[in-house]
Design a protein around this motif. Structure first.
Motif, PDB file in Angstrom:
ATOM      1  N   VAL A   1      27.996  21.039  21.820  1.00  0.00           N
ATOM      2  CA  VAL A   1      26.946  20.166  21.276  1.00  0.00           C
ATOM      3  C   VAL A   1      25.896  21.045  20.618  1.00  0.00           C
ATOM      4  O   VAL A   1      25.801  22.235  20.899  1.00  0.00           O
ATOM      5  CB  VAL A   1      26.258  19.288  22.359  1.00  0.00           C
ATOM      6  CG1 VAL A   1      27.220  18.296  22.958  1.00  0.00           C
ATOM      7  CG2 VAL A   1      25.610  20.136  23.432  1.00  0.00           C
TER       8      VAL A   1
ATOM      9  N   ALA B   1      27.642  12.434  22.155  1.00  0.00           N
ATOM     10  CA  ALA B   1      28.596  13.537  22.288  1.00  0.00           C
ATOM     11  C   ALA B   1      28.695  13.984  23.746  1.00  0.00           C
ATOM     12  O   ALA B   1      29.796  14.221  24.261  1.00  0.00           O
ATOM     13  CB  ALA B   1      28.178  14.710  21.402  1.00  0.00           C
TER      14      ALA B   1
ATOM     15  N   GLN C   1      35.694  17.454  19.963  1.00  0.00           N
ATOM     16  CA  GLN C   1      34.424  17.333  19.247  1.00  0.00           C
ATOM     17  C   GLN C   1      34.619  17.611  17.751  1.00  0.00           C
ATOM     18  O   GLN C   1      34.050  16.916  16.912  1.00  0.00           O
ATOM     19  CB  GLN C   1      33.368  18.268  19.826  1.00  0.00           C
ATOM     20  CG  GLN C   1      32.880  17.881  21.210  1.00  0.00           C
ATOM     21  CD  GLN C   1      32.153  16.554  21.214  1.00  0.00           C
ATOM     22  OE1 GLN C   1      32.755  15.493  21.116  1.00  0.00           O
ATOM     23  NE2 GLN C   1      30.841  16.618  21.311  1.00  0.00           N
TER      24      GLN C   1
ATOM     25  N   ARG D   1      36.169  14.615  16.242  1.00  0.00           N
ATOM     26  CA  ARG D   1      35.196  13.531  16.093  1.00  0.00           C
ATOM     27  C   ARG D   1      34.404  13.707  14.808  1.00  0.00           C
ATOM     28  O   ARG D   1      34.165  12.746  14.074  1.00  0.00           O
ATOM     29  CB  ARG D   1      34.217  13.501  17.273  1.00  0.00           C
ATOM     30  CG  ARG D   1      34.755  12.877  18.531  1.00  0.00           C
ATOM     31  CD  ARG D   1      33.696  12.818  19.614  1.00  0.00           C
ATOM     32  NE  ARG D   1      32.725  11.755  19.290  1.00  0.00           N
ATOM     33  CZ  ARG D   1      31.567  11.596  19.921  1.00  0.00           C
ATOM     34  NH1 ARG D   1      31.216  12.430  20.873  1.00  0.00           N
ATOM     35  NH2 ARG D   1      30.766  10.623  19.604  1.00  0.00           N
TER      36      ARG D   1
END
Length: 146
Positions: free
Chosen positions: A29, A50, A71, A74
């Motif tokens: 993140v 997230a 991630q 995404r």
């Protein structure tokens, strides 16, 4: 834009403060915005979304590298749909195998409890039947623990 502190992020995601900082450090993140006066992290809605996804993956035993891939996929959106599906199905298969192993463990524990229940009741017929059930499941138990 609404933001929250690290304490708010831990409350919303269930992840600890050290885990939140680690996820930022390894690039899962962030970077997380900082309050200009205090320097404290301020998590936005996108960050929290997230982190919630990561918390779910973590709870399912997904490792850091696959979280990183998840991630990245995404962020890529629909062009990564097939890769995202395959990643999730691979973990679904692992969970299915874990469930099968746990089912064998549960069956064994219940059979052993029935054996001891029969002994407690002084019922040699039920004890012998329970013993046969336990013996019959030993190969599956041994296979499940490998």
């Amino acid at each position: 834009m609404s933001t929250t502190t690290i304490q708010g992020a831990t409350a919303r995601t269930g992840l600890s403060g050290p885990t939140l900082r680690y996820y930022e450090e390894v690039g899962l993140v962030g970077p997380i915005d900082r309050d200009p006066d205090s320097g404290h992290r301020r998590y936005g809605e996108q960050d929290l979304d997230a982190l919630q996804a990561l918390a779910c993956l973590r709870a399912m035993g997904v490792g850091i590298e696959d979280m990183r891939t998840y991630q990245a996929n995404r962020r890529r959106g629909n062009v990564a749909a097939a890769e995202q599906r395959d990643l999730l199905l691979r973990h679904a298969e692992r969970v299915t195998q874990e469930i099968a192993t746990l089912r064998v463990h549960l069956d064994y524990l219940q059979a052993k409890a029935a054996l001891w229940d029969a002994r407690d009741a002084g019922d040699p017929v039920a004890e012998a039947e329970a013993h046969l059930r336990v013996d019959a499941m030993l190969p599956a138990l041994e296979a499940a623990t490998r």
